[in-house]
Design a protein around this motif. Structure first.
Motif, mmCIF file in Angstrom:
data_model
loop_
_atom_site.group_PDB
_atom_site.id
_atom_site.type_symbol
_atom_site.label_atom_id
_atom_site.label_comp_id
_atom_site.label_asym_id
_atom_site.label_seq_id
_atom_site.Cartn_x
_atom_site.Cartn_y
_atom_site.Cartn_z
ATOM 1 N N PHE A 105 0.851 -1.179 0.000
ATOM 2 C CA PHE A 105 0.000 0.000 0.000
ATOM 3 C C PHE A 105 0.893 1.236 0.000
ATOM 4 O O PHE A 105 1.724 1.417 0.896
ATOM 5 C CB PHE A 105 -0.927 -0.006 1.213
ATOM 6 N N VAL A 106 0.703 2.085 -1.003
ATOM 7 C CA VAL A 106 1.499 3.290 -1.173
ATOM 8 C C VAL A 106 0.625 4.496 -0.860
ATOM 9 O O VAL A 106 -0.457 4.649 -1.435
ATOM 10 C CB VAL A 106 2.052 3.386 -2.607
ATOM 11 N N ASN A 107 1.081 5.352 0.066
ATOM 12 C CA ASN A 107 0.316 6.551 0.402
ATOM 13 C C ASN A 107 0.294 7.507 -0.783
ATOM 14 O O ASN A 107 1.329 7.775 -1.399
ATOM 15 C CB ASN A 107 0.930 7.236 1.624
ATOM 16 N N SER A 108 -0.884 8.032 -1.088
ATOM 17 C CA SER A 108 -1.044 8.839 -2.297
ATOM 18 C C SER A 108 -0.422 10.226 -2.180
ATOM 19 O O SER A 108 -0.211 10.894 -3.196
ATOM 20 C CB SER A 108 -2.525 8.971 -2.654
ATOM 21 N N ALA A 109 -0.120 10.676 -0.958
ATOM 22 C CA ALA A 109 0.506 11.992 -0.777
ATOM 23 C C ALA A 109 2.022 11.885 -0.652
ATOM 24 O O ALA A 109 2.768 12.569 -1.350
ATOM 25 C CB ALA A 109 -0.060 12.687 0.451
#
Length: 578
Positions: free
Chosen positions: A241-245
């Motif tokens: 899971f990659v944080n979008s910010a």
């Protein structure tokens, strides 16, 4: 009944028997009646079925049968094949066009996508993409879709309304279908041969960066609320899971993910997600809230593509190895039980809400509305929950930094001393919840700055800019002739203050809201309010304090006064000056 039909019926009966056995492995339940899934139908839709898309009314499914060079049409009520349309070049992707009279089809072994009539199968318009065009991702707002071309190393933005390409971007080696934010501002493209993720700002038309995620990333899907994007790392049998910010990997799932996972699909209720394991020939079912695998569903060989029917929530799986389409049903019992869990308070509960106007950096110097006065007001109000001007995609990092190290490094949050120096320390002491409710994004801010610059400098806006400047001067003179103390909390929390701000910002809203798009004054406040209203639904019957910039307050109060079961609380009794 022919031999092939007999074989499929026998296979289906065998699967039902398997599903009825309460098998358990690795702590996870294999799909059975108790786990809430069962195979509903197995269909022959042609060789190597790939993208599955549904008509606008959900009545038909269109399946790109890549190995048969055709689009197979399935009646979603009878679950039978009703027609097929030939199309050359190994079709991988398909979507119904907004006209509902044709399809857009991507052909992997050709260098274009084509328009295909659903009435007679005739080929209409063509668009050159380069070889290796894959599956469509979307829709984005405005009926835009993203389509990667694996051999050309590009991502295209396809305008389905006009059957044109709106933009193209370079990617890494062999791009696969991307994840994209719900507002269409940002795309995350997995590059299969590079082990990377290319991140693209679609609003400002620029590639932001490329990050390493692991070997053979084969799919990306944005999670609800646009906070994290799930990336399938096929080479390591896991989901990251990659944080979008921040673009940082913040979490992962390995337990319960099978061999060679390929893509990640979310159910319409946003509670479950599905991962197709192409070597294990099954589907991992993920509880999104807990990010844990809760079941495994057997399928045919090499389940390569999935889609969830928007009305029935049945999972449709194209199996490339056995040339089959599996339709998997989620039981009503599972659906109703998850729905009941979502409602913890009665719909008639009255929610107490107060809106506190913040002056951000001004709190550090103000003698009347400084950080001590803010702290005193929060203590006196005793909120159950505080809604903040923090973007949801930045809150998890800030919360983690604070809880683990007692520091804040998230750059956006550092701009607000009322949060870093008051709210977070008080949260630990008083135990209230925090809801991040700001719709601000860096992409929105960059777009707003660019368009504001254009408004000031481009001759096409000269007349509007002159009128805007003239009206601002007139209003500024009027307000200057009737000054107020803009740091007095009792003034800030008054109708007088709200009416002045409304008047002061009227030219900005009038001339620039539409031009600035998502960053326009009315537009951004509506976006903030959409997050606030969703948070209010989650906290019915509680005592809420909304802490946002004072300029937003009048718009918030206008909207809150229209909502049912909301009791607005006057903050004046809690604003003791020290």
């Amino acid at each position: 009944m022919n031999q092939k039909s007999i074989e499929k019926k026998t296979k289906l009966l065998g699967l039902i028997l398997v599903l009825q056995l309460a098998l358990v492995f690795g702590g996870h339940v294999v799909a059975n009646a108790q786990s809430g899934f069962q195979v509903k139908k197995i269909l022959d839709v042609g060789a190597a079925p790939h993208q599955i898309t549904f008509s606008h009314d959900g009545a038909k499914a269109y399946i790109a049968a890549a190995g048969s060079d055709r689009i197979t049409i399935v009646d979603c009520q009878t679950l039978e094949v009703s027609d097929d349309l030939p199309v050359a070049g190994t079709p991988l992707g398909v979507l119904e066009l907004p006209s509902q009279q044709g399809l857009a089809v991507s052909a992997f072994r050709s260098d274009h996508i084509v328009e295909l009539s659903i009435f007679d199968g005739s080929i209409g318009r063509k668009l050159v993409t380069g070889k290796g065009s894959s599956l469509f991702a979307g829709p984005l707002p405005g009926n835009l879709y993203l389509i990667p071309t694996e051999m050309a190393n590009k991502l295209w933005v396809f305008d389905a309304n006009n059957f044109t390409m709106q933009a193209e971007y370079p990617t890494g080696a062999r791009p696969f279908p991307p994840g994209v934010t719900s507002d269409g501002r940002k795309a995350f493209v997995p590059n299969y041969d590079d082990g990377t993720l290319t991140i693209i700002d679609l609003w400002n038309k620029t590639v932001l960066e490329t990050i390493k995620v692991g070997p053979k990333p084969s799919g990306a899907t944005m999670l609800p609320n646009d906070i994290d994007v799930a990336v399938v790392v096929r080479g390591e049998n896991k989901i990251v899971f990659v944080n979008s910010a921040s673009h940082m990997i913040v979490d992962s799932i390995t337990e319960g993910i099978g061999a060679s996972p390929f893509s990640f699909v979310i159910a319409p209720d946003n509670r479950l997600a599905y991962v197709n394991n192409t070597t294990d020939n099954d589907i991992s079912v993920i509880d999104l809230q807990n990010r844990a695998v809760i079941a495994r569903i057997p399928t045919g060989e090499i389940p390569i593509v999935m889609a969830v029917h928007p009305l029935t929530q049945d999972l449709w799986v194209g199996c490339e190895g056995s040339d089959e389409l599996y339709i998997i049903e989620k039981s009503l019992a599972l659906t109703s039980s998850t729905s009941k869990k979502a409602k913890s308070v009665t719909e008639n509960s009255v929610t107490e809400v107060a809106v506190m106007g913040m002056i951000h950096s001004g709190h550090k110097t103000s003698k009347t509305w400084g950080l001590k006065q803010v702290e005193s007001a929060i203590r006196a109000f005793k909120p159950d929950v505080i809604f903040t001007e923090i973007p949801p995609d930045r809150w998890d990092r800030a919360r983690k930094d604070w809880s683990e190290r007692g520091v804040i490094e998230e750059p956006r949050l550092k701009r607000f001393p009322e949060y870093t120096e008051v709210l977070l320390p008080l949260k630990s002491e008083l135990g209230f919840e925090v809801e991040p409710c700001a719709a601000w994004t860096k992409e929105m801010s960059d777009l707003r700055s660019a368009r504001m610059k254009s408004f000031k400098e481009d001759s096409v806006f000269a007349d509007d800019f002159a009128a805007y400047e003239r009206e601002n001067v007139e209003i500024e003179a009027k307000l200057k002739a009737n000054p107020i103390d803009e740091e007095d909390p009792l003034v800030i929390h008054s109708d007088l203050y709200d009416n002045r701000v409304r008047e002061e910002l009227a030219p900005y809203d009038k001339y620039l809201n539409e031009l600035l798009g998502p960053g326009g004054w009315t537009n951004i406040n509506n976006a903030h309010l959409a997050l606030i209203e969703k948070a209010l639904e989650r906290h019915q019957g509680q005592r809420i304090l909304i802490m946002f910039g004072a300029g937003h307050k009048y718009m918030f109060l206008d909207r809150l006064r229209t909502l049912d079961n909301i009791e607005l609380v006057d903050l004046a009794p809690y604003l003791k000056q020290e």
